[in-house]
Design an enzyme around this catalytic site. Structure first.
Site, PDB file in Angstrom:
ATOM      1  CD1 TRP A 119      -2.550   6.540   8.358  1.00 33.62           C
ATOM      2  CD2 TRP A 119      -1.319   5.107   9.570  1.00 33.62           C
ATOM      3  NE1 TRP A 119      -2.722   5.274   7.833  1.00 33.62           N
ATOM      4  CE2 TRP A 119      -1.992   4.389   8.544  1.00 33.62           C
ATOM      5  CE3 TRP A 119      -0.497   4.405  10.453  1.00 33.62           C
ATOM      6  CZ2 TRP A 119      -1.861   3.002   8.394  1.00 33.62           C
ATOM      7  CZ3 TRP A 119      -0.363   3.018  10.297  1.00 33.62           C
ATOM      8  CH2 TRP A 119      -1.035   2.351   9.275  1.00 33.62           C
ATOM      9  CD  GLU A 163      -6.388   3.650   1.063  1.00 28.72           C
ATOM     10  OE1 GLU A 163      -6.247   4.850   1.354  1.00 28.72           O
ATOM     11  OE2 GLU A 163      -5.612   2.760   1.455  1.00 28.72           O
ATOM     12  CD1 TRP A 187      -9.667   6.097   4.477  1.00 27.31           C
ATOM     13  CD2 TRP A 187      -8.934   4.012   4.074  1.00 27.31           C
ATOM     14  NE1 TRP A 187      -8.959   5.689   5.569  1.00 27.31           N
ATOM     15  CE2 TRP A 187      -8.491   4.423   5.350  1.00 27.31           C
ATOM     16  CE3 TRP A 187      -8.606   2.740   3.606  1.00 27.31           C
ATOM     17  CZ2 TRP A 187      -7.728   3.585   6.160  1.00 27.31           C
ATOM     18  CZ3 TRP A 187      -7.835   1.922   4.410  1.00 27.31           C
ATOM     19  CH2 TRP A 187      -7.406   2.350   5.679  1.00 27.31           C
ATOM     20  CG  ASN A 220      -1.767   1.304   1.237  1.00 28.60           C
ATOM     21  OD1 ASN A 220      -2.685   1.403   0.440  1.00 28.60           O
ATOM     22  ND2 ASN A 220      -1.455   2.260   2.094  1.00 28.60           N
ATOM     23  CD  GLU A 221      -1.641   5.570   0.194  1.00 28.89           C
ATOM     24  OE1 GLU A 221      -1.071   6.130   1.148  1.00 28.89           O
ATOM     25  OE2 GLU A 221      -2.787   5.873  -0.187  1.00 28.89           O
TER      26      GLU A 221
HETATM   27  C1  GBH Z   1      -4.117   6.742   2.708  1.00 24.76           C
HETATM   28  O1  GBH Z   1      -3.030   7.593   2.576  1.00 24.76           O
HETATM   29  C2  GBH Z   1      -3.732   5.550   3.514  1.00 24.76           C
HETATM   30  O2  GBH Z   1      -3.549   4.406   2.687  1.00 24.76           O
HETATM   31  C3  GBH Z   1      -4.702   5.213   4.621  1.00 24.76           C
HETATM   32  O3  GBH Z   1      -4.109   4.339   5.517  1.00 24.76           O
HETATM   33  C4  GBH Z   1      -5.156   6.504   5.281  1.00 24.76           C
HETATM   34  O4  GBH Z   1      -5.924   6.272   6.425  1.00 24.76           O
HETATM   35  C5  GBH Z   1      -5.954   7.272   4.256  1.00 24.76           C
HETATM   36  O5  GBH Z   1      -5.241   7.452   3.081  1.00 24.76           O
HETATM   37  C6  GBH Z   1      -6.434   8.635   4.747  1.00 24.76           C
HETATM   38  O6  GBH Z   1      -5.350   9.470   5.040  1.00 24.76           O
HETATM   39  O7  GBH Z   1      -1.949  18.106   1.593  1.00 24.76           O
HETATM   40  O8  GBH Z   1      -4.193  18.539   0.887  1.00 24.76           O
HETATM   41  O9  GBH Z   1      -2.577  17.870  -0.749  1.00 24.76           O
HETATM   42  C7  GBH Z   1      -3.322   8.824   1.930  1.00 24.76           C
HETATM   43  C8  GBH Z   1      -2.117   9.650   1.595  1.00 24.76           C
HETATM   44  C9  GBH Z   1      -1.163  11.794   1.738  1.00 24.76           C
HETATM   45  C10 GBH Z   1      -3.248  11.538   0.574  1.00 24.76           C
HETATM   46  C11 GBH Z   1      -1.449  13.240   1.894  1.00 24.76           C
HETATM   47  C12 GBH Z   1      -3.490  13.048   0.659  1.00 24.76           C
HETATM   48  C13 GBH Z   1      -2.184  15.213   0.900  1.00 24.76           C
HETATM   49  C14 GBH Z   1      -3.417  16.055   0.927  1.00 24.76           C
HETATM   50  N1  GBH Z   1      -2.393  11.055   1.641  1.00 24.76           N
HETATM   51  N2  GBH Z   1      -2.255  13.746   0.798  1.00 24.76           N
HETATM   52  S1  GBH Z   1      -3.004  17.762   0.650  1.00 24.76           S
END
Ligand code: GBH
Length: 415
Positions: A378, A333, A370, A150-151
């Site tokens: 986290w 997701e 999701w 995952n990611e």
């Molecule tokens: C996922 O990561 C994970 O897989 C999951 O575990 C988690 O709970 C879920 O998403 C929700 O967070 O700064 O406004 O541009 C998501 C990864 C990284 C996506 C940060 C959105 C930036 C938003 N994220 N990203 S912004």
């Protein structure tokens, strides 16, 4: 059959961190987490898994994406399987199948066994393949969809470059071997899964359309560099057999890459899992360390987490992925943080994004919200609620939200 699903991850829902021989993971002791929250109990799903299956059945999904906790299966990250750890996931898989729900199993959703040296060490890729074999030996005949990682972008950048996630290393570009070793582990795991008879295998990447802040050559070059780091670095080696050009980062080659690795990473798989939350807007660098600046997306509504709501970004993303890679796509997701059991913001978000996914000019085979449950988000602890189902983290009580009932109707409509 189009997969309509919901998703969770082991560390975010299970609790029971010492039950049945589970070993510690790198997240167990990681901090700081907002307000000192811990995942000690989370949604208590290690004990309440049957309640979760009942919620899924009532929701009417035909697929459930969950992850296996590696330290439950191998408490030290190596050696023979802890049978009680596998028993838990076998019970879950069998209950899902009995309810007509396809299990979509993620092998690694960030909870690495703490005893391992970590992804900066190449050996972890081999340990991951051994672990994949243990899970597949037990479950290959019953799991419909396997997701290796995952990611890896988030695990690399948040966990090893910026220190915001476990293992809490802030190494900037020196974090890149962690990306390469995860991708190598992916390829080695694909071989292990195939050897055990696993049918459909994916990797899940979090991906974002990248918008230059203006048409200026500097902004466009910066956006291209960001697209390389966020999107192509994790897709190209898997589907095209090579890393993108990294010269914008002052690199001639991917750090850690050895002869023969790309052939392993490029093993044929059955599609790409796409996690989409929002697009990214990028402008020219403002400091010498990185070849881009995150300029922030403006002019859209935002979720409770402050993330912009841009449904058409998902259509744009899926269409672009289809053009570049021509593989089946699964939205593994998509979702948002809002407060409340009456959650019109979530309904609008999901409705717009499902429309966008179905509008994309691409081979889209599934969509997973999701998340099924509010859970341990986290570094944010319990502050961001992404669930279709509200969870009271004191009592464990689950209450379906308005969006849960709405999603059930949308699934029943089948489009
Ligand atoms: C996922 O990561 C994970 O897989 C999951 O575990 C988690 O709970 C879920 O998403 C929700 O967070 O700064 O406004 O541009 C998501 C990864 C990284 C996506 C940060 C959105 C930036 C938003 N994220 N990203 S912004």
């Amino acid at each position: 059959m189009f997969l309509w699903g919901a998703a969770t991850a082991a560390f975010q829902i299970e609790g029971a961190l010492s039950d049945d021989g589970r070993g510690p993971s790198i997240w167990d002791s990681f901090g700081p987490i907002r307000d000192g929250h811990t995942a000690e109990t989370a949604c208590d799903s290690y004990r309440r898994w049957a309640d979760d299956v009942a919620l899924l059945a009532d929701l009417g999904v035909n697929a459930y994406r969950f992850s296996v906790s590696w330290p439950r299966v191998q408490p030290d990250g190596t050696g023979p399987a802890n049978p009680k750890g596998l028993d838990h996931y076998e019970r879950l898989v069998d209950a899902l199948l009995a309810a007509g729900i396809t299990p979509a199993l993620t092998l690694f959703h960030w909870d690495l066994p703490a005893a391992l040296p970590g992804w900066l060490d190449r050996d972890t890729a081999h340990r991951f393949a051994d672990y994949a074999a243990l899970v597949a030996d037990r479950l290959a005949d019953r799991v419909g969809l396997w997701i290796t990682l995952n990611e890896p972008f988030v695990h690399t950048v948040y966990g090893h470059a910026l220190g915001l996630h476990a293992p809490g290393q802030a190494l900037f570009l020196d974090a890149l071997p962690a990306a390469h070793h995860q991708l190598l582990g992916h390829g080695l795991a694909v071989d292990a899964l195939r050897a055990a008879g696993a049918s459909s295998v994916l990797i899940t990447n979090n991906l974002s359309p990248v918008w230059p802040a203006s048409d200026s050559p500097d902004d466009r070059a910066a956006a291209d560099a960001y697209d390389t780091l966020h999107n192509r670095m994790f897709n190209d080696p898997v589907f095209l057999g090579e890393y993108p050009d990294l010269r914008a980062f002052g690199l001639d080659a991917m750090p850690g890459l050895r002869d023969g690795d790309l052939a392993i990473i490029n093993r044929p798989i059955d599609g790409l899992g796409v996690n989409y939350y929002n697009p990214t807007r990028i402008s020219a660098p403002q400091s010498p360390e990185l070849p881009f600046t995150d300029a922030g997306v403006e002019g859209y509504p935002t979720t409770a987490f402050g993330w912009p709501v841009v449904p058409d970004g998902l259509r744009e993303l899926l269409t672009g992925l289809h053009e570049r890679y021509r593989v089946p796509l699964y939205v593994t997701e998509n979702g948002c943080s809002y407060e409340g059991i009456d959650d019109p913001g979530r309904i609008a978000y999901l409705d717009g994004h499902i429309d966008a996914a179905l509008r994309a000019d691409a081979d889209v085979r599934g969509y997973f919200v999701w998340s099924l449950l509010d859970n341990f988000e986290w570094a944010e602890g319990y502050h961001q609620r992404f669930g279709l189902v509200h969870v009271d983290f004191t009592t464990g009580e689950r209450t379906p939200k308005a969006s849960y009932r709405w999603y059930r109707e949308r699934i029943a409509r089948g489009a």
